[in-house]
Design a protein around this motif. Structure first.
Motif, PDB file in Angstrom:
ATOM      1  N   ALA A  68       0.830  -1.205   0.000  1.00  0.00           N
ATOM      2  CA  ALA A  68       0.000   0.000   0.000  1.00  0.00           C
ATOM      3  C   ALA A  68       0.866   1.257   0.000  1.00  0.00           C
ATOM      4  CB  ALA A  68      -0.944  -0.008   1.203  1.00  0.00           C
ATOM      5  N   LEU A  69       1.935   1.241   0.789  1.00  0.00           N
ATOM      6  CA  LEU A  69       2.856   2.378   0.840  1.00  0.00           C
ATOM      7  C   LEU A  69       3.470   2.639  -0.528  1.00  0.00           C
ATOM      8  CD1 LEU A  69       4.603   4.426   2.522  1.00  0.00           C
ATOM      9  CD2 LEU A  69       6.247   2.544   2.801  1.00  0.00           C
ATOM     10  N   LEU A  70       3.923   1.600  -1.182  1.00  0.00           N
ATOM     11  CA  LEU A  70       4.562   1.752  -2.486  1.00  0.00           C
ATOM     12  C   LEU A  70       3.553   2.172  -3.555  1.00  0.00           C
ATOM     13  CD1 LEU A  70       6.971  -1.331  -2.512  1.00  0.00           C
ATOM     14  CD2 LEU A  70       7.396   0.993  -1.702  1.00  0.00           C
ATOM     15  N   ALA A  71       2.357   1.576  -3.505  1.00  0.00           N
ATOM     16  CA  ALA A  71       1.336   1.900  -4.508  1.00  0.00           C
ATOM     17  C   ALA A  71       0.963   3.376  -4.461  1.00  0.00           C
ATOM     18  CB  ALA A  71       0.104   1.028  -4.292  1.00  0.00           C
ATOM     19  N   ALA A  72       0.970   3.964  -3.272  1.00  0.00           N
ATOM     20  CA  ALA A  72       0.635   5.384  -3.140  1.00  0.00           C
ATOM     21  C   ALA A  72       1.637   6.271  -3.865  1.00  0.00           C
ATOM     22  CB  ALA A  72       0.571   5.773  -1.665  1.00  0.00           C
ATOM     23  N   GLU A  73       2.847   5.762  -4.086  1.00  0.00           N
ATOM     24  CA  GLU A  73       3.884   6.509  -4.808  1.00  0.00           C
ATOM     25  C   GLU A  73       4.090   5.984  -6.219  1.00  0.00           C
ATOM     26  OE1 GLU A  73       5.467   9.153  -3.869  1.00  0.00           O
ATOM     27  OE2 GLU A  73       4.724   9.260  -1.797  1.00  0.00           O
ATOM     28  N   GLY A  74       3.192   5.094  -6.668  1.00  0.00           N
ATOM     29  CA  GLY A  74       3.317   4.544  -8.019  1.00  0.00           C
ATOM     30  C   GLY A  74       4.512   3.628  -8.177  1.00  0.00           C
ATOM     31  N   GLN A  75       4.854   2.875  -7.103  1.00  0.00           N
ATOM     32  CA  GLN A  75       6.011   1.982  -7.147  1.00  0.00           C
ATOM     33  C   GLN A  75       5.611   0.582  -6.693  1.00  0.00           C
ATOM     34  OE1 GLN A  75       9.032   4.030  -4.821  1.00  0.00           O
ATOM     35  NE2 GLN A  75       9.481   5.434  -6.502  1.00  0.00           N
ATOM     36  N   ARG A  76       6.536  -0.367  -6.819  1.00  0.00           N
ATOM     37  CA  ARG A  76       6.243  -1.755  -6.456  1.00  0.00           C
ATOM     38  C   ARG A  76       7.540  -2.508  -6.165  1.00  0.00           C
ATOM     39  NH1 ARG A  76       4.555  -3.753 -12.563  1.00  0.00           N
ATOM     40  NH2 ARG A  76       6.652  -3.773 -13.454  1.00  0.00           N
ATOM     41  N   LEU A  77       7.390  -3.628  -5.483  1.00  0.00           N
ATOM     42  CA  LEU A  77       8.487  -4.580  -5.356  1.00  0.00           C
ATOM     43  C   LEU A  77       8.608  -5.311  -6.689  1.00  0.00           C
ATOM     44  CD1 LEU A  77       7.557  -5.922  -1.824  1.00  0.00           C
ATOM     45  CD2 LEU A  77       9.609  -4.592  -2.380  1.00  0.00           C
ATOM     46  N   PRO A  78       9.787  -5.354  -7.278  1.00  0.00           N
ATOM     47  CA  PRO A  78       9.922  -5.900  -8.639  1.00  0.00           C
ATOM     48  C   PRO A  78       9.482  -7.348  -8.800  1.00  0.00           C
ATOM     49  CG  PRO A  78      11.881  -4.650  -8.025  1.00  0.00           C
ATOM     50  CD  PRO A  78      11.061  -4.801  -6.787  1.00  0.00           C
ATOM     51  N   PHE A  79       9.653  -8.172  -7.761  1.00  0.00           N
ATOM     52  CA  PHE A  79       9.501  -9.619  -7.903  1.00  0.00           C
ATOM     53  C   PHE A  79       8.071 -10.105  -7.676  1.00  0.00           C
ATOM     54  CE2 PHE A  79      10.973  -8.347  -3.753  1.00  0.00           C
ATOM     55  CZ  PHE A  79      10.133  -8.994  -2.870  1.00  0.00           C
ATOM     56  N   GLU A  80       7.120  -9.191  -7.492  1.00  0.00           N
ATOM     57  CA  GLU A  80       5.697  -9.529  -7.400  1.00  0.00           C
ATOM     58  C   GLU A  80       5.418 -10.585  -6.324  1.00  0.00           C
ATOM     59  OE1 GLU A  80       2.018 -10.365 -10.558  1.00  0.00           O
ATOM     60  OE2 GLU A  80       4.087 -10.772 -11.154  1.00  0.00           O
ATOM     61  N   PRO A  81       5.655 -10.250  -5.049  1.00  0.00           N
ATOM     62  CA  PRO A  81       5.441 -11.251  -3.990  1.00  0.00           C
ATOM     63  C   PRO A  81       4.016 -11.772  -3.973  1.00  0.00           C
ATOM     64  CG  PRO A  81       5.601  -9.024  -3.075  1.00  0.00           C
ATOM     65  CD  PRO A  81       6.010  -8.921  -4.505  1.00  0.00           C
TER      66      PRO A  81
END
Length: 360
Positions: A68-81
């Motif tokens: 949720a934190l990353l999505a708010a900044e338009g980012q993600r963990l690369p490996f798609e947990p």
């Protein structure tokens, strides 16, 4: 016993007089649990720099909070947990430290690499109760032993994670999923190989029961439309193709979390093999399967008590019993590798108190 700081964690380990069963959210109950349960609830973000694509977070932080934190900044963990809790019958909440400990990597691994490839730093407590730090906030470091990679996938047998650091990527603007519904699991591997070998930057390639072969492209809208169209032309010889837009997200969720096997009885096996060996393995197993990573990852639902490693032996690779009974959990290691693993455990956990027997 629950610990909420690294200091508490170190004290608990130093004071331990019996084996410790290390848990985060309890969503990956793989392997025999031995000893007193030690729950790691060290939560919170230590550092988040969106401009530097860097995140440092407590190991006990729920995965949903991180995403949720990353999505708010338009980012993600690369490996798609992905979350295995539902298919494994666990009711806890996945934590980011548990993701690292099991090196959990979703469909995007074929393009972005595994969890350990995005991990750039760790803090953990070893078997003596000492706090150890390795890596940093940037990819380049010359600290000697690469404990960052070593801890990922160690299932809590070498140390107890307290903090993890990641490099991040921008989230995709849009996506498209090509579905080839007429292909069986064995036949799908050839189509997936063609897609992955193409220049169209495929970010997912798998096979889902009831749906068929799935191939994903992501990025800017015009680029996605172009690449999806060219892939459809390239794969035309494999039969009918439809292109999913928004609905494709559900397909990848179900694939990554092995949703077709949720609640179904039987032993659930996870095989890592050469993609070219997947058709032979699937035929030999003769049971329901889900394929990911172009066929390199095979989930198989066998009858209860079946040791599927004997059926898979001719193909090499690696097998793990994720759910069920009647067989060893982790694949036996070759003698040289087993000796190396024993040496590492003796170095980092000299008393043998962390998850004893889980991987050995």
């Amino acid at each position: 016993m629950k610990v909420e700081s690294e200091r508490q964690l170190a004290e608990a380990v130093r004071d331990a007089t019996e084996p410790l069963q290390i848990v985060g959210g309890g969503t990956r109950p793989v392997g025999a649990g031995v000893g007193r349960q030690l729950e790691v609830a060290i939560r919170g973000v230590s550092l988040y720099e969106p401009a530097a694509l860097t995140l440092v977070v407590g190991a006990g932080t729920p995965l949903r909070e991180v995403e949720a934190l990353l999505a708010a900044e338009g980012q993600r963990l690369p490996f798609e947990p992905v979350r295995w809790g539902p298919v494994l019958g666990a009711k806890g909440e996945s934590t980011i430290g548990g993701v690292v400990a099991a090196n959990v990597s979703g469909p995007r691994r074929v393009q972005a690499g595994a969890c350990r490839d995005s991990l750039i730093g760790v803090r953990f407590v070893d078997g003596t109760g000492a706090s150890v730090k390795n890596g940093g906030r940037v990819m380049k470091n010359v600290t000697g032993y690469d404990l960052v990679k070593l801890l990922a996938g160690s299932w809590g047998t070498l140390g107890v994670l307290s903090e993890v650091s990641f490099k991040l990527l921008p989230a995709a603007y849009t996506h498209a999923t090509l579905v080839l519904p007429d292909l069986t699991a064995g036949d799908a591997v050839a189509a997936l190989a063609v897609a992955l070998g193409s220049p169209y930057d495929v970010t997912g390639a798998g096979w889902l029961p009831g749906e068929g072969a799935l191939i994903r492209v992501e990025g800017l809208a015009d680029s996605v439309a172009y690449r999806a169209g060219r892939l459809a032309e390239t794969l035309g010889r494999f039969g009918a193709i439809r292109i999913e837009r928004e609905g494709g997200a559900t397909l990848w969720h179900d694939l990554g979390e092995v949703a077709p096997f949720k609640g179904r009885p039987g032993n659930l096996w996870r095989f890592s093999v050469k993609p070219s060996d997947a058709p032979g393995l699937v035929a030999r197993l003769g049971c329901p399967v889900v394929l990911d990573w172009g066929g390199g990852l095979v989930w198989a639902l066998t009858a209860e008590g079946v040791d599927a490693r004997t059926q898979a032996a001719p193909f090499g690779g690696h097998a793990t019993l994720m759910r069920g009974s009647g067989a060893g959990v982790f694949h036996p290691e070759p003698a040289p590798l087993a000796a190396l693993a024993r040496g590492l455990r003796a170095r980092f956990d000299p008393r043998g108190i962390f998850n004893p027997g889980r991987m050995g």
